[in-house]
Scaffold this motif. Structure first.
Motif, PDB file in Angstrom:
ATOM      1  N   ILE A 307      26.753 -33.662 -57.039  1.00 40.70           N
ATOM      2  CA  ILE A 307      27.456 -32.466 -56.557  1.00 40.70           C
ATOM      3  C   ILE A 307      27.062 -32.162 -55.115  1.00 40.70           C
ATOM      4  CG2 ILE A 307      27.664 -29.966 -56.865  1.00 40.70           C
ATOM      5  CD1 ILE A 307      27.532 -30.416 -59.860  1.00 40.70           C
ATOM      6  N   GLU A 308      25.759 -32.245 -54.819  1.00 40.03           N
ATOM      7  CA  GLU A 308      25.316 -31.956 -53.449  1.00 40.03           C
ATOM      8  C   GLU A 308      25.888 -32.965 -52.459  1.00 40.03           C
ATOM      9  OE1 GLU A 308      21.340 -30.354 -51.321  1.00 40.03           O
ATOM     10  OE2 GLU A 308      21.051 -32.063 -52.668  1.00 40.03           O
ATOM     11  N   THR A 309      25.932 -34.224 -52.840  1.00 44.24           N
ATOM     12  CA  THR A 309      26.509 -35.244 -51.959  1.00 44.24           C
ATOM     13  C   THR A 309      27.962 -34.923 -51.644  1.00 44.24           C
ATOM     14  OG1 THR A 309      25.030 -36.942 -52.852  1.00 44.24           O
ATOM     15  CG2 THR A 309      27.030 -37.711 -51.754  1.00 44.24           C
ATOM     16  N   PHE A 310      28.711 -34.503 -52.660  1.00 50.79           N
ATOM     17  CA  PHE A 310      30.119 -34.169 -52.451  1.00 50.79           C
ATOM     18  C   PHE A 310      30.258 -32.878 -51.651  1.00 50.79           C
ATOM     19  CE2 PHE A 310      31.435 -36.494 -56.625  1.00 50.79           C
ATOM     20  CZ  PHE A 310      31.132 -37.710 -56.018  1.00 50.79           C
ATOM     21  N   SER A 316      30.011 -42.153 -50.456  1.00 47.81           N
ATOM     22  CA  SER A 316      29.106 -42.623 -51.503  1.00 47.81           C
ATOM     23  C   SER A 316      29.744 -43.727 -52.320  1.00 47.81           C
ATOM     24  CB  SER A 316      28.707 -41.459 -52.421  1.00 47.81           C
ATOM     25  OG  SER A 316      29.851 -40.898 -53.036  1.00 47.81           O
ATOM     26  N   VAL A 317      28.868 -44.460 -53.018  1.00 45.31           N
ATOM     27  CA  VAL A 317      29.265 -45.379 -54.089  1.00 45.31           C
ATOM     28  C   VAL A 317      28.504 -44.912 -55.320  1.00 45.31           C
ATOM     29  CG1 VAL A 317      29.309 -47.760 -54.914  1.00 45.31           C
ATOM     30  CG2 VAL A 317      29.643 -47.276 -52.477  1.00 45.31           C
ATOM     31  N   VAL A 329      36.888 -36.159 -57.985  1.00 48.26           N
ATOM     32  CA  VAL A 329      36.033 -37.054 -57.216  1.00 48.26           C
ATOM     33  C   VAL A 329      36.619 -37.204 -55.820  1.00 48.26           C
ATOM     34  CG1 VAL A 329      35.080 -39.384 -57.071  1.00 48.26           C
ATOM     35  CG2 VAL A 329      35.354 -38.286 -59.309  1.00 48.26           C
ATOM     36  N   PRO A 330      35.842 -36.919 -54.766  1.00 52.84           N
ATOM     37  CA  PRO A 330      36.367 -37.017 -53.402  1.00 52.84           C
ATOM     38  C   PRO A 330      36.837 -38.427 -53.062  1.00 52.84           C
ATOM     39  CG  PRO A 330      34.294 -35.806 -53.436  1.00 52.84           C
ATOM     40  CD  PRO A 330      34.463 -36.409 -54.798  1.00 52.84           C
ATOM     41  N   ALA A 331      37.732 -38.514 -52.102  1.00 56.97           N
ATOM     42  CA  ALA A 331      38.327 -39.802 -51.745  1.00 56.97           C
ATOM     43  C   ALA A 331      37.322 -40.768 -51.138  1.00 56.97           C
ATOM     44  CB  ALA A 331      39.482 -39.573 -50.763  1.00 56.97           C
ATOM     45  N   ASN A 332      36.203 -40.257 -50.596  1.00 56.47           N
ATOM     46  CA  ASN A 332      35.225 -41.156 -49.966  1.00 56.47           C
ATOM     47  C   ASN A 332      34.135 -41.606 -50.933  1.00 56.47           C
ATOM     48  OD1 ASN A 332      33.917 -38.714 -50.164  1.00 56.47           O
ATOM     49  ND2 ASN A 332      33.099 -38.738 -48.058  1.00 56.47           N
ATOM     50  N   CYS A 333      34.380 -41.433 -52.231  1.00 57.72           N
ATOM     51  CA  CYS A 333      33.469 -41.946 -53.261  1.00 57.72           C
ATOM     52  C   CYS A 333      34.204 -42.984 -54.096  1.00 57.72           C
ATOM     53  CB  CYS A 333      32.968 -40.816 -54.165  1.00 57.72           C
ATOM     54  SG  CYS A 333      32.023 -41.383 -55.598  1.00 57.72           S
ATOM     55  N   ILE A 334      33.572 -44.130 -54.304  1.00 54.37           N
ATOM     56  CA  ILE A 334      34.125 -45.180 -55.155  1.00 54.37           C
ATOM     57  C   ILE A 334      33.136 -45.430 -56.281  1.00 54.37           C
ATOM     58  CG2 ILE A 334      34.962 -47.558 -55.275  1.00 54.37           C
ATOM     59  CD1 ILE A 334      35.592 -47.432 -52.342  1.00 54.37           C
ATOM     60  N   ALA A 335      33.647 -45.584 -57.505  1.00 54.83           N
ATOM     61  CA  ALA A 335      32.780 -45.737 -58.679  1.00 54.83           C
ATOM     62  C   ALA A 335      32.869 -47.143 -59.255  1.00 54.83           C
ATOM     63  CB  ALA A 335      33.163 -44.724 -59.755  1.00 54.83           C
ATOM     64  N   THR A 336      31.729 -47.699 -59.618  1.00 53.82           N
ATOM     65  CA  THR A 336      31.653 -48.966 -60.343  1.00 53.82           C
ATOM     66  C   THR A 336      30.282 -49.074 -60.982  1.00 53.82           C
ATOM     67  OG1 THR A 336      31.812 -51.377 -60.197  1.00 53.82           O
ATOM     68  CG2 THR A 336      30.852 -50.248 -58.312  1.00 53.82           C
ATOM     69  N   ASN A 362      35.235 -32.899 -45.343  1.00 56.87           N
ATOM     70  CA  ASN A 362      34.879 -31.480 -45.367  1.00 56.87           C
ATOM     71  C   ASN A 362      34.456 -31.120 -46.786  1.00 56.87           C
ATOM     72  OD1 ASN A 362      34.614 -28.737 -45.231  1.00 56.87           O
ATOM     73  ND2 ASN A 362      36.707 -28.331 -44.540  1.00 56.87           N
ATOM     74  N   GLY A 363      33.145 -31.108 -47.035  1.00 57.22           N
ATOM     75  CA  GLY A 363      32.644 -30.859 -48.377  1.00 57.22           C
ATOM     76  C   GLY A 363      32.807 -29.431 -48.848  1.00 57.22           C
ATOM     77  N   SER A 364      33.095 -28.513 -47.950  1.00 57.38           N
ATOM     78  CA  SER A 364      33.243 -27.116 -48.363  1.00 57.38           C
ATOM     79  C   SER A 364      34.432 -26.930 -49.303  1.00 57.38           C
ATOM     80  CB  SER A 364      33.392 -26.204 -47.147  1.00 57.38           C
ATOM     81  OG  SER A 364      34.585 -26.501 -46.431  1.00 57.38           O
ATOM     82  N   LEU A 365      35.428 -27.806 -49.211  1.00 58.19           N
ATOM     83  CA  LEU A 365      36.591 -27.714 -50.104  1.00 58.19           C
ATOM     84  C   LEU A 365      36.182 -28.026 -51.539  1.00 58.19           C
ATOM     85  CD1 LEU A 365      39.290 -29.468 -47.876  1.00 58.19           C
ATOM     86  CD2 LEU A 365      38.851 -27.012 -48.143  1.00 58.19           C
ATOM     87  N   PHE A 366      35.335 -29.042 -51.705  1.00 59.40           N
ATOM     88  CA  PHE A 366      34.832 -29.364 -53.039  1.00 59.40           C
ATOM     89  C   PHE A 366      33.986 -28.213 -53.572  1.00 59.40           C
ATOM     90  CE2 PHE A 366      31.429 -30.951 -55.756  1.00 59.40           C
ATOM     91  CZ  PHE A 366      32.133 -31.678 -56.702  1.00 59.40           C
TER      92      PHE A 366
END
Length: 681
Positions: A307-310, A316-317, A329-336, A362-366
């Motif tokens: 949450i803090e990262t977002f 992030s990965v 999940v924000p667009a700049n995070c990919i999960a695997t 802009n993490g404030s939106l999350f």
């Protein structure tokens, strides 16, 4: 309203751990809604209580195992055995029930209690039971204890964890059933409490601070930055996975900084790794990273570091476990969850950062979205607390279900909830959902219709139970999915372990076609698996079976695994609601776990040989044999060369596993081609 919040550790002025952050978020949310909050609990040494509320401290108490000596640990253990309670609740017994009751009497009148986490509420359950309450479950603590038992280093440690799990399971169920409402921080945890509390169980989105965090302006000092309390076992499992399985795929010129408390520094060969210990400013450390790997591999509950990262907008990965409780999940995070793919994505993102592309958002939106949804859940639930008792003046509280129309309104406001929550029962250590057909259909159709989030459905039968008993990785994958019962074998196990069989045999071959008939809202169903000709015939037959849905044959099941991203990009571009994967166990479950993310589909179902049956490649058993639960015998008779090992050897082996589990009280890993970390007889 006047609320009394009981917590083992009170919210603090400067929260650091995940528990502290969640505590403070709950308190800040209640205060922001204008309620009077009286807080009762212990203060961890060296900390300052949070401002803005009435604090009634029970004293200072250190509860972290890593921060106390062996003598204190032995005292806690002795108190747990003498009082027949869990060790976590035994830590609370330095005060008496009389003192807790005296504080409550002094705070009356009040509208109800907020019981924060299991430790203190379980220790004094007899005091709290008469009052209306909301139970806040940070994790399903019993599941975490069972997970620790499976990974214990010796028989005695395993026994202690299993003992802890036994008490915690009872306490958590009692607290949830006695509560007017249950708040969890992740959908999987909400499901874990079962259908008995389904109408009053809600996911509470979290923020790491009431004000949106600001990303410090610092120079980049390392390519990858990881920070966490690595002495906590679930976190350490993730770190060990990263160091052992991901790092070997990373180039030697990549700089990797790892911050946080460690019990013993791991031995690593990668020249770019630095263990920097505790850092004075966690956000500055994160901001000095190009990319943040989110590497959780175990435990339950939401990951506050995610949450803090977002909130900070950092690229992030992430592993799938790191995204528990995150709907958007924000667009700049990919999960695997595939180590090689995880490393490849890190290399790709670091390469872009080195060319000057920051990839930050802009993490404030999350943060704003999380905060808005959290307050909405609180705003809708709290009136039921006031109606659930007599304002703290005595008398038995009545936990009344929340009005269903209001509950549906909460869901349309993007609150993660389910009208058809699934209770679960353990089969060989795997939580298996136990709905009837109607509840299973309602649950799956609701998930498929959600705008965000994802649930993965798998099936447990005798064959893949045998597979998981010799494959630790597969077992871990099933722990992260919603598992449905398939076949007579798991019915026998359920009867032996729990006293009754499952309400329905929800095998994928019957369940998926029936589900598609049940869902009357047009859906987009993407299909991956089987041979190309079989896939096309199955698609045609599905279109005839449920013509109001759209079906897309995305790929056969024999594609080059290096094309996984390309194939899923097709699924994502088509905006599928449901993804059906038929590649056989354990391959299909592992592939979904490693590659399929929330952006690909809301509902993912792994279905084995379903496409072959739908395409009429293989005939189904006559209905009479199916009703008699003898379809396995028909398949054996039709394909003896292919099926003899699965049924002639596999069925007795499964019953042996069940017998040993019943005898010893724990699932065992079998001798054979065991995966990493597998246990043997």
């Amino acid at each position: 309203m006047h609320l009394v919040l009981f917590s083992s550790l009170v919210p603090v002025d400067n929260p650091a751990s995940g528990f502290d952050i969640a505590n403070r978020a709950v308190l800040d949310g209640l205060l922001a809604l204008g309620h009077r909050v009286s807080v009762v609990g212990f203060l961890q040494p060296g900390r300052k209580p949070a401002p803005g509320c009435e604090m009634h401290l029970l004293g200072e108490l250190e509860v972290t195992n890593a921060k106390v000596g062996r003598l204190q640990k032995l005292n806690w253990l002795a108190a747990a055995f003498l009082n027949r309670t869990s060790v976590s609740s035994a830590k609370m017994l330095v005060v008496s029930a009389g003192r807790i009751q005296s504080i409550l009497d002094g705070l009356a009148p009040f509208d109800g209690l907020v019981l924060n986490s299991v430790q203190l509420p379980a220790a004094f359950a007899q005091v709290f039971r008469p009052y209306p309450s909301i139970y806040v479950a940070h994790n399903v603590e019993a599941s975490s204890a069972l997970e620790n038992a499976e990974r214990a280093k010796g028989a005695f440690e395993r026994y202690l964890f299993r003992r802890e799990a036994s008490y915690l399971e009872r306490y958590e169920q009692q607290l949830a059933q006695n509560a007017v409402a249950l708040w969890t921080f992740a959908e999987a945890d909400r499901l874990g409490f079962g259908r008995a509390v389904a109408d009053r169980a809600f996911v509470l989105p979290l923020v790491t601070g009431w004000d949106a965090p600001i990303l410090p302006e610092v120079q980049r000092q390392h390519d990858l930055g990881l920070i966490g309390t690595w002495s906590w076992r679930p976190n350490r499992l993730g770190l060990d996975w990263f160091l052992d399985q991901v790092v070997p795929h990373l180039p030697t010129d990549m700089s990797i900084a790892i911050a946080g408390h460690l019990d013993g520094t791991p031995i690593v060969s990668h020249p770019g790794i630095r263990f920097v210990g505790r850092v004075p400013d966690a956000r500055a450390f994160v901001a000095a990273s190009a990319i943040v790997p989110l590497i959780s591999r175990g435990g339950t509950g939401v990951q506050l570091k995610t949450i803090e990262t977002f909130e900070l907008g950092m690229p992030s990965v992430a592993t799938q476990a790191s995204l528990r409780g995150i709907d958007m999940v924000p667009a700049n995070c990919i999960a695997t969850d595939d180590p090689a793919e995880f490393a490849r994505l890190l290399v790709e993102k670091v390469g872009r950062a080195r060319t000057g592309v920051s990839q930050r958002l802009n993490g404030s939106l999350f943060h704003q979205a999380q905060q808005t949804r959290m307050m909405q859940v609180m705003r809708d639930v709290l009136p039921d607390l006031a109606a659930g008792g007599d304002n703290g003046r005595g008398g038995k509280a009545v936990a009344t279900p929340i009005d269903r129309s209001r509950r549906r309104a909460m869901m349309t406001g993007a609150v993660t909830a389910s009208n058809a929550a699934l209770s679960q029962r353990l089969i060989l250590g795997i939580p298996v959902a136990d709905p009837g057909w109607a509840n299973a259909f309602a649950f799956a159709s609701e998930v498929a219709a959600r705008p965000t989030g994802q649930i993965r459905l798998a099936f447990l039968n005798a064959n893949n139970a045998n597979l998981m008993m010799k494959d630790a990785e597969y077992r871990d994958v099933l722990q992260r999915q919603v598992v449905l019962p398939d076949g007579y074998g798991v019915d026998i196990a359920s009867y032996l372990f729990h006293g009754d069989m499952f309400p329905a045999n929800l095998n994928g071959t019957d369940f998926v076609p029936a589900l598609l008939t049940y869902i009357d809202r047009p859906m987009r169903i993407a299909m991956i698996g089987a041979r190309p000709d079989v896939l096309l015939r199955a698609t045609d037959n599905f279109r005839k079976h449920a013509p109001w849905h759209e079906f897309r044959p995305v790929s056969d099941g024999f594609f080059d695994r290096s094309r996984s991203r390309e194939i899923l990009a097709d699924v994502r571009a088509w905006k599928a609601d449901i993804l059906v994967v038929a590649m056989g166990s354990p391959m299909q479950e592992k592939w979904v776990d490693a590659h399929v993310g929330p952006q690909d589909a809301r509902l993912v179902i792994t279905v084995g040989a379903l496409f072959d049956f739908v395409a009429q490649e293989f005939p189904r058993a006559p209905k009479l044999l199916r009703r008699l639960r003898l379809e396995w015998f028909y398949r054996l008779a039709m394909e003896p060369k292919r099926m003899w090992r699965r049924y002639i050897l596999g069925n007795p082996l499964f019953l042996l596993h069940v017998f040993l589990h019943k005898l010893t009280g724990r699932a065992r890993m079998s001798v054979g081609e065991a995966g990493p970390g597998a246990r043997k007889y």
